[in-house]
Design an enzyme around this catalytic site. Structure first.
Site, PDB file in Angstrom:
ATOM      1  N   LYS A  90       0.824  -1.219   0.000  1.00  0.00           N
ATOM      2  CA  LYS A  90       0.000   0.000   0.000  1.00  0.00           C
ATOM      3  C   LYS A  90       0.853   1.263   0.000  1.00  0.00           C
ATOM      4  CE  LYS A  90      -4.115  -2.005   2.166  1.00  0.00           C
ATOM      5  NZ  LYS A  90      -3.619  -3.291   2.716  1.00  0.00           N
ATOM      6  N   ASP A  93       3.239   7.469  -1.246  1.00  0.00           N
ATOM      7  CA  ASP A  93       4.086   8.670  -1.190  1.00  0.00           C
ATOM      8  C   ASP A  93       4.386   9.179  -2.602  1.00  0.00           C
ATOM      9  OD1 ASP A  93       5.796  10.660  -0.107  1.00  0.00           O
ATOM     10  OD2 ASP A  93       6.353   9.309   1.521  1.00  0.00           O
TER      11      ASP A  93
HETATM   12  O1  S5P Z   1      -9.400  -2.626   1.861  1.00  0.00           O
HETATM   13  C1  S5P Z   1      -8.624  -3.497   2.204  1.00  0.00           C
HETATM   14  C2  S5P Z   1      -7.440  -3.748   1.492  1.00  0.00           C
HETATM   15  C3  S5P Z   1      -6.625  -4.801   1.883  1.00  0.00           C
HETATM   16  S1  S5P Z   1      -5.301  -5.208   0.868  1.00  0.00           S
HETATM   17  N1  S5P Z   1      -8.922  -4.298   3.261  1.00  0.00           N
HETATM   18  C4  S5P Z   1      -8.104  -5.325   3.671  1.00  0.00           C
HETATM   19  O2  S5P Z   1      -8.462  -6.012   4.630  1.00  0.00           O
HETATM   20  N2  S5P Z   1      -6.906  -5.554   3.007  1.00  0.00           N
HETATM   21  C5  S5P Z   1      -5.978  -6.621   3.455  1.00  0.00           C
HETATM   22  O3  S5P Z   1      -6.637  -7.874   3.313  1.00  0.00           O
HETATM   23  C6  S5P Z   1      -5.545  -6.502   4.903  1.00  0.00           C
HETATM   24  O4  S5P Z   1      -4.349  -5.764   5.026  1.00  0.00           O
HETATM   25  C7  S5P Z   1      -5.350  -7.956   5.304  1.00  0.00           C
HETATM   26  O5  S5P Z   1      -4.060  -8.388   4.951  1.00  0.00           O
HETATM   27  C8  S5P Z   1      -6.359  -8.714   4.446  1.00  0.00           C
HETATM   28  C9  S5P Z   1      -7.660  -9.053   5.145  1.00  0.00           C
HETATM   29  O6  S5P Z   1      -7.441  -9.896   6.219  1.00  0.00           O
HETATM   30  P1  S5P Z   1      -8.612 -10.641   7.026  1.00  0.00           P
HETATM   31  O7  S5P Z   1      -7.888 -11.346   8.107  1.00  0.00           O
HETATM   32  O8  S5P Z   1      -9.548  -9.589   7.530  1.00  0.00           O
HETATM   33  O9  S5P Z   1      -9.264 -11.576   6.031  1.00  0.00           O
END
Ligand code: S5P
Length: 258
Positions: A90, A93
């Site tokens: 993510k 910058d």
């Molecule tokens: O909007 C987002 C974008 C991402 S990349 N919401 C998210 O949850 N993520 C990522 O997806 C977050 O950083 C984590 O690694 C994963 C979701 O994890 P979970 O354990 O909630 O399924």
């Protein structure tokens, strides 16, 4: 709706093509978010669930004992099980800074992560900075067009501007982090986090949708599952469940379910 394989030849970026090839070959639209915090746990989970995924998503900076050997091990497992690696960095910058963060530092992300992602908030310079490093290595970038968390600000005009930035960089931007398909362009691949077999919330703002909702109703392409799999008693069995749910939803959307 086009099949994953019909979209392969439409994509410009080689890693987008490769990902869709793997999806079709292994019949899986599952990406596992392996948010464990030690090298041993990450290697273990990647090996356990590797045969069920098209993509392994890492947060390399949460690994307390990171070393160069971890990358070698992940690359070995990626080859063994035929999956790609997505470092969920993510970036957010200016172009010059993200070029250093992507290509250098301790992690040298661009050398091993086939895919990474970025926020659009700095404007097009962030893509230019990442592209300078990543395109020669045949990597791909996802833009964060929408977030799964409650109250996220990526919406409206911001989201529209993000989509335009992607359209202007189709050689390098291969798709979006989003809860749903946002553009009618089959070369963009949509990746959706916040997925569990039952919809709901965590205690810190995460919102969960089911694989069926994400792939069939929202017409996204790849489900990203973290705690739903790695916190399960048997992550391998659980990964198989998510894989089946994601693939059934895809087949249903093609109306060729057998
Ligand atoms: O909007 C987002 C974008 C991402 S990349 N919401 C998210 O949850 N993520 C990522 O997806 C977050 O950083 C984590 O690694 C994963 C979701 O994890 P979970 O354990 O909630 O399924």
């Amino acid at each position: 709706m086009l099949t994953y394989s019909a979209r392969i030849r439409l994509c410009q970026n080689p890693i987008a093509k490769k990902l869709l090839e793997i999806v079709e070959l292994k019949k899986t639209n599952l990406c596992v978010a392996a948010d464990v915090t030690t090298k041993a746990e990450l290697i273990k989970i990647a090996d356990e669930i590797g045969s069920h995924i098209c993509l392994l998503k890492t947060h390399i900076d949460i690994i307390v004992d990171f070393d160069a050997d971890l990358i070698i091990q992940l690359q070995r497992l990626a080859k063994k099980h035929n999956f790609l690696i997505f470092e969920d960095r993510k970036f957010a910058d200016i172009g010059n800074t993200v070029a250093h963060q992507y290509g250098g530092g301790i992690y040298h992300i661009a050398d091993w992560a086939h895919i990474t992602n970025a926020h659009a908030v700095p404007g097009p310079g962030i893509i230019a900075g990442l592209k300078k490093i990543g395109l020669p290595k045949n990597n791909g970038l996802l833009l964060i067009a929408e977030m799964s968390s409650e109250g996220a600000l990526a919406a409206g005009d911001y989201q529209n501007a993000t989509l335009k930035m992607a359209e202007a960089n189709q050689d390098f931007v291969i798709g979006f982090i989003t809860t749903k398909k946002l553009l009618n362009n089959p070369t963009f691949i949509n990746f959706t986090p916040g997925v569990k077999l039952e919809s709901g919330f965590d205690t810190l703002g995460q919102q969960y949708l089911t694989p069926e909702k994400v792939i069939y109703e929202n017409k996204s392409d790849i489900i990203i599952v973290g705690r739903g799999i790695y916190e399960a008693e048997n992550p391998k069995v659980q990964a198989e469940k998510y894989r089946t749910a994601g693939w059934n939803a895809y087949e249903k959307s093609l109306e060729i379910k057998s």
